[in-house]
Write a protein that holds these residues in place. Structure first.
Motif, PDB file in Angstrom:
ATOM      1  N   GLY A 111       0.934  -1.095   0.082  1.00  0.00           N
ATOM      2  CA  GLY A 111      -0.112  -0.327   0.017  1.00  0.00           C
ATOM      3  C   GLY A 111       0.658   0.972   0.013  1.00  0.00           C
ATOM      4  O   GLY A 111       1.876   1.098  -0.622  1.00  0.00           O
ATOM      5  N   ILE A 112       0.613   2.691  -0.124  1.00  0.00           N
ATOM      6  CA  ILE A 112       0.840   3.856   0.552  1.00  0.00           C
ATOM      7  C   ILE A 112       0.598   3.930   1.708  1.00  0.00           C
ATOM      8  O   ILE A 112      -0.678   4.043   2.495  1.00  0.00           O
ATOM      9  N   GLN A 113       1.388   4.807   2.174  1.00  0.00           N
ATOM     10  CA  GLN A 113       2.674   5.488   2.578  1.00  0.00           C
ATOM     11  C   GLN A 113       3.400   3.769   3.409  1.00  0.00           C
ATOM     12  O   GLN A 113       3.455   4.280   4.148  1.00  0.00           O
ATOM     13  N   GLN A 116       4.750   4.808   6.652  1.00  0.00           N
ATOM     14  CA  GLN A 116       3.906   5.689   7.539  1.00  0.00           C
ATOM     15  C   GLN A 116       3.065   4.455   7.538  1.00  0.00           C
ATOM     16  O   GLN A 116       3.098   3.814   8.341  1.00  0.00           O
ATOM     17  N   CYS A 117       1.525   4.151   7.097  1.00  0.00           N
ATOM     18  CA  CYS A 117       0.237   3.438   7.472  1.00  0.00           C
ATOM     19  C   CYS A 117       1.189   2.143   6.685  1.00  0.00           C
ATOM     20  O   CYS A 117       0.911   1.121   7.766  1.00  0.00           O
ATOM     21  N   CYS A 118       2.144   1.695   6.175  1.00  0.00           N
ATOM     22  CA  CYS A 118       2.206   0.346   6.103  1.00  0.00           C
ATOM     23  C   CYS A 118       3.401  -0.619   6.203  1.00  0.00           C
ATOM     24  O   CYS A 118       3.218  -0.833   7.431  1.00  0.00           O
ATOM     25  N   GLU A 119       4.740   0.373   7.010  1.00  0.00           N
ATOM     26  CA  GLU A 119       5.062   0.533   8.528  1.00  0.00           C
ATOM     27  C   GLU A 119       4.358  -0.407   9.896  1.00  0.00           C
ATOM     28  O   GLU A 119       5.222  -1.062  10.422  1.00  0.00           O
ATOM     29  N   THR A 120       3.650   0.907   9.890  1.00  0.00           N
ATOM     30  CA  THR A 120       2.820   0.702  11.319  1.00  0.00           C
ATOM     31  C   THR A 120       2.489   0.245  11.480  1.00  0.00           C
ATOM     32  O   THR A 120       1.820  -0.501  12.435  1.00  0.00           O
ATOM     33  N   THR A 121       1.812  -0.455  10.068  1.00  0.00           N
ATOM     34  CA  THR A 121       0.538  -2.158  10.059  1.00  0.00           C
ATOM     35  C   THR A 121       1.496  -2.822  10.878  1.00  0.00           C
ATOM     36  O   THR A 121       0.778  -4.264  11.412  1.00  0.00           O
ATOM     37  N   ALA A 122       2.725  -3.157  10.182  1.00  0.00           N
ATOM     38  CA  ALA A 122       3.702  -4.174   9.716  1.00  0.00           C
ATOM     39  C   ALA A 122       3.992  -4.202  11.386  1.00  0.00           C
ATOM     40  O   ALA A 122       4.013  -5.464  11.978  1.00  0.00           O
ATOM     41  N   ARG A 123       4.792  -3.495  11.792  1.00  0.00           N
ATOM     42  CA  ARG A 123       4.906  -3.489  12.438  1.00  0.00           C
ATOM     43  C   ARG A 123       4.412  -3.756  14.400  1.00  0.00           C
ATOM     44  O   ARG A 123       4.214  -4.797  14.842  1.00  0.00           O
ATOM     45  N   LEU A 124       2.927  -3.242  14.296  1.00  0.00           N
ATOM     46  CA  LEU A 124       1.580  -3.523  14.791  1.00  0.00           C
ATOM     47  C   LEU A 124       1.082  -4.822  14.696  1.00  0.00           C
ATOM     48  O   LEU A 124       1.132  -6.106  15.754  1.00  0.00           O
ATOM     49  N   THR A 139       4.664  -0.771  -2.889  1.00  0.00           N
ATOM     50  CA  THR A 139       3.886   0.144  -1.816  1.00  0.00           C
ATOM     51  C   THR A 139       4.916   1.081  -2.589  1.00  0.00           C
ATOM     52  O   THR A 139       4.950   0.918  -3.613  1.00  0.00           O
ATOM     53  N   ALA A 140       4.123   2.683  -1.734  1.00  0.00           N
ATOM     54  CA  ALA A 140       4.975   3.624  -2.256  1.00  0.00           C
ATOM     55  C   ALA A 140       4.575   4.919  -1.599  1.00  0.00           C
ATOM     56  O   ALA A 140       4.128   4.726  -0.032  1.00  0.00           O
TER      57      ALA A 140
END
Length: 193
Positions: A111-113, A116-124, A139-140
């Motif tokens: 996904g995008i960004q 931000q949202c992709c990395e944060t979702t992965a961490r959680l 991702t972008a």
């Protein structure tokens, strides 16, 4: 079903911003589309996530009409579409409940960004105990201006030598996630599986 493809914020809202001209991955929609096709063919869950900023008056405000998937991406019957107001896809949604009810143990993040949202979702997701695969080339992101920059507009941001470029952002994200929160994979790898 043990795996779910999370498609995060691949929405028209981003294409309404001037920064879209500097997007890191102009092929993000095509790559995600191939991952969606592969996930569907394997009977895996596809979850669509849309970022909203109700009442903001901007492109992420649902009243703008831009909080919708970028074509040709489209949810099919039975594929959940969740709206979030936080950076990650869990905190302000019922995503964890959806994944638990479907028996999902692994999530694939796109996904995008990227940072931000992709990395944060992965961490959680990793903190919640999911096995996480982060598909960086699906991702972008966009250049990040220096915190002290006065420049506005894409050209000024790109012209500032203090701007953090998209290659550096993507590389930093991979360094931060790999071996800690997620396995890094490519679209080609996952489509071939």
């Amino acid at each position: 079903m043990t795996s779910a493809l999370l498609v995060i914020d691949v929405q028209e809202s981003f294409r309404q911003r001037a920064s879209w001209a500097a997007v890191s991955n102009p092929f993000v929609v095509e790559r995600i589309s191939s991952l969606v096709d592969a996930a569907r063919s394997r009977g895996e869950l596809v979850v669509w996530v849309l970022h909203t900023e109700p009442g903001s008056g901007g492109p992420f405000d649902p009243s703008s009409g831009h909080v919708r998937l970028i074509p040709p991406l489209a949810a099919t019957a039975g594929e959940p579409v969740v709206s979030k107001t936080s950076r990650n896809a869990f905190t302000t949604t019922n995503l964890q409940q959806l994944l638990t009810e479907a028996g999902v143990r692994e999530v694939v993040v796109t996904g995008i960004q990227t940072e931000q949202c992709c990395e944060t979702t992965a961490r959680l997701a990793a903190d919640y105990g999911y096995e996480v695969t982060f598909v960086t080339d699906a991702t972008a992101t966009f250049p990040i201006p220096h915190r002290d920059a006065d420049a506005t507009g894409v050209d000024a941001i790109l012209g500032d030598p203090r701007t953090l470029g998209t290659n550096a952002i993507v590389e930093r994200t991979e360094y931060a996630l790999a071996g800690r929160f997620a396995r890094i994979a490519s679209t080609r790898e996952l489509v071939a599986d």
